[in-house]
Structure formats: C-alpha cells, structure tokens
Motif scaffolding. Structure first.
Motif, PDB file in Angstrom:
ATOM      1  N   VAL A   1       0.866  -1.180   0.000  1.00 40.75           N
ATOM      2  CA  VAL A   1       0.000   0.000   0.000  1.00 40.75           C
ATOM      3  C   VAL A   1       0.902   1.228   0.000  1.00 40.75           C
ATOM      4  CG1 VAL A   1      -1.751   1.315   1.252  1.00 40.75           C
ATOM      5  CG2 VAL A   1      -1.849  -1.172   1.250  1.00 40.75           C
TER       6      VAL A   1
ATOM      7  N   GLY B   1     -10.435  -3.802  -3.801  1.00 39.57           N
ATOM      8  CA  GLY B   1     -10.556  -2.364  -4.034  1.00 39.57           C
ATOM      9  C   GLY B   1     -10.174  -1.521  -2.836  1.00 39.57           C
TER      10      GLY B   1
ATOM     11  N   LEU C   1      -7.536  -1.776  -0.935  1.00 38.18           N
ATOM     12  CA  LEU C   1      -6.112  -1.417  -0.961  1.00 38.18           C
ATOM     13  C   LEU C   1      -5.888  -0.141  -1.763  1.00 38.18           C
ATOM     14  CD1 LEU C   1      -4.446  -4.907  -1.506  1.00 38.18           C
ATOM     15  CD2 LEU C   1      -4.249  -3.495   0.545  1.00 38.18           C
ATOM     16  N   GLU C   2      -6.586  -0.025  -2.888  1.00 41.13           N
ATOM     17  CA  GLU C   2      -6.442   1.169  -3.717  1.00 41.13           C
ATOM     18  C   GLU C   2      -6.990   2.405  -3.013  1.00 41.13           C
ATOM     19  OE1 GLU C   2      -7.555  -1.752  -4.717  1.00 41.13           O
ATOM     20  OE2 GLU C   2      -6.109  -2.363  -6.244  1.00 41.13           O
TER      21      GLU C   2
ATOM     22  N   ALA D   1      -4.466   3.407  -0.353  1.00 45.94           N
ATOM     23  CA  ALA D   1      -3.292   4.050  -0.960  1.00 45.94           C
ATOM     24  C   ALA D   1      -3.603   5.489  -1.350  1.00 45.94           C
ATOM     25  CB  ALA D   1      -2.829   3.258  -2.169  1.00 45.94           C
ATOM     26  N   LEU D   2      -4.811   5.718  -1.877  1.00 40.74           N
ATOM     27  CA  LEU D   2      -5.214   7.062  -2.257  1.00 40.74           C
ATOM     28  C   LEU D   2      -5.259   7.981  -1.040  1.00 40.74           C
ATOM     29  CD1 LEU D   2      -6.330   9.038  -4.401  1.00 40.74           C
ATOM     30  CD2 LEU D   2      -8.611   8.154  -3.880  1.00 40.74           C
TER      31      LEU D   2
END
Length: 226
Positions: free
Chosen positions: A27, A214, A216-217, A220-221
């Motif tokens: 991440v 989804g 994890l994304e 990260a954002l």
C-alpha cells in the motif's frame, strides 16, 4: 506511563483475494501493516510495538524488512498469532507487563490510516478511565432484522467502533483471563464481559478497515493525500 502497542495481523485475509495475506500486500510503497507500526512510532518512539503474525510468515516479514530503506526499519518485536483474533491478542499480551503504570493499545493491522492524534486520544482516555475505544457516528440508515422482516432503528443510538482500543494493561489481561474459553470480536467486548465499561473517544472516518477487493487502492489514495 509505559506504553505497548499490539498490532494484530494474525489472519489470512481471504476476503481480499490473492495468494498473499493482506497485511503483507503493498500500500503506497510499503507493506500494509508497516503503516500501523509507523503511526505508533511517530506518535511516541518510546512505545514498544508488538506485531502478531502467522508463524509461517515470519520469514516473509523479515524479507520485507530487508527491502525497506534503513530509516523505515522501525523497532518492534514479533509473536505468533493464534487460531482466532482472541488467541492472537492473548499471545501479544503475554509479553506486556501488567503493572499499574502500563497501558496497552490493540490495533488491527488492516486499519493502516490511524493517526498520531487518534493514538494520543486513546492513551489519554485510557489513562483516565481504564479502557477506551474509538468510535464514529453511523451515517447509514439501520434496520433490525427480525426473522424474514426488518424494522427501522434510530441510528443516533449507535456508533461504529474502530481500533486502536486502549486499556490499562492489567485490566485487559485480567479481562481475557476471566473467561479463558470465550472468543471475542474485539477487546472492548472482553473488557465489558469482565464488568468494566470502556469510554468512547473520537475515531476517524479515514480509519477504514481494508477488507474487500478495491480497499487497498482506496487506502493508498488516502495515504497519498497526507
């Protein structure tokens, strides 16, 4: 007061998919569980951090550590997880002193977005009251399922509970020892079963739990925005 942080990452994270348990997935350029270690270290470098990992992944974690820049290899110890979250927390608690001047925070590694401010609120609240849990208001409408039907309930009477959950170490260890065969969904439930009432403190809507594809994304954002 002495402060210990138990970061629970003993599960396999199957709902997320993939061969690698989610706590080791990347991440924002780091393993997911590393972000929790960093948050506690940033809040107070003197906090003693205990990672609870599946024993068969000890070698992988050592390898991931060697791949980090030197400055990101943060001090911590590692203990083996158990068959349930309850067993994993108990394993972590075994290396925590139970003196009156010791606090312990238990945090799920699947929540990589905790902040120093939230951690500080937890320490302060637990020092005053013995047990403290972060919570946020429920924003969705709620219904109680009753057989094949359901009925609306007042959402203002409910909160969503997060981690880290923070306690005087002696009290939490006594709580888990009082009912040795019980399995709890979180530490506050064990604390209540022991006859103690945890106090709520302010959580954060950013403090999401990485659970589904989804997530994890999204995590990260959010990390990238900081």
């Amino acid at each position: 007061m002495e402060k210990y942080a138990i970061i629970v990452a003993g599960g396999e994270g199957t709902r997320l998919g993939g061969a690698l348990p989610k706590q080791f997935r990347e991440v924002a350029g780091r393993p997911l569980l590393w972000w929790s270690v960093k948050a506690f270290s940033d809040e107070d470098p003197a906090t003693r951090i205990i990672l609870v990992l599946p024993q068969r992944f000890f070698g992988l974690w050592r390898q991931l550590q060697t791949e980090l820049p030197e400055e990101d290899r943060l001090p911590h110890s590692v203990v083996a997880g158990g068959a349930s979250r309850t067993e994993s927390v108990k394993n972590g608690l075994r290396v925590v002193p139970d003196g009156e001047d010791c606090l312990v925070a238990v945090h799920d590694a699947a929540r990589p977005l905790l902040t120093s401010a939230m951690i500080s609120r937890g320490w302060e609240t637990a020092a005053r009251h013995g047990g403290a849990i972060p919570a946020i208001p429920v924003t969705d409408s709620l219904r109680r399922v009753e057989g094949e039907t359901s009925r609306a309930v007042d959402r203002s009477a409910f909160v969503a509970v997060q981690t880290p959950q923070v306690f005087r170490a002696r009290l939490l260890k006594e709580a888990y020892s009082a009912h040795p065969d019980a399995v709890y969904s979180d530490d506050a439930t064990a604390f209540e079963a022991y006859g103690k009432i945890p106090v709520l403190f302010e959580g954060s809507t950013d403090n999401m739990k990485v659970t589904n594809p989804g997530d994890l994304e999204i995590a990260a954002l959010l990390i990238g925005r900081r």
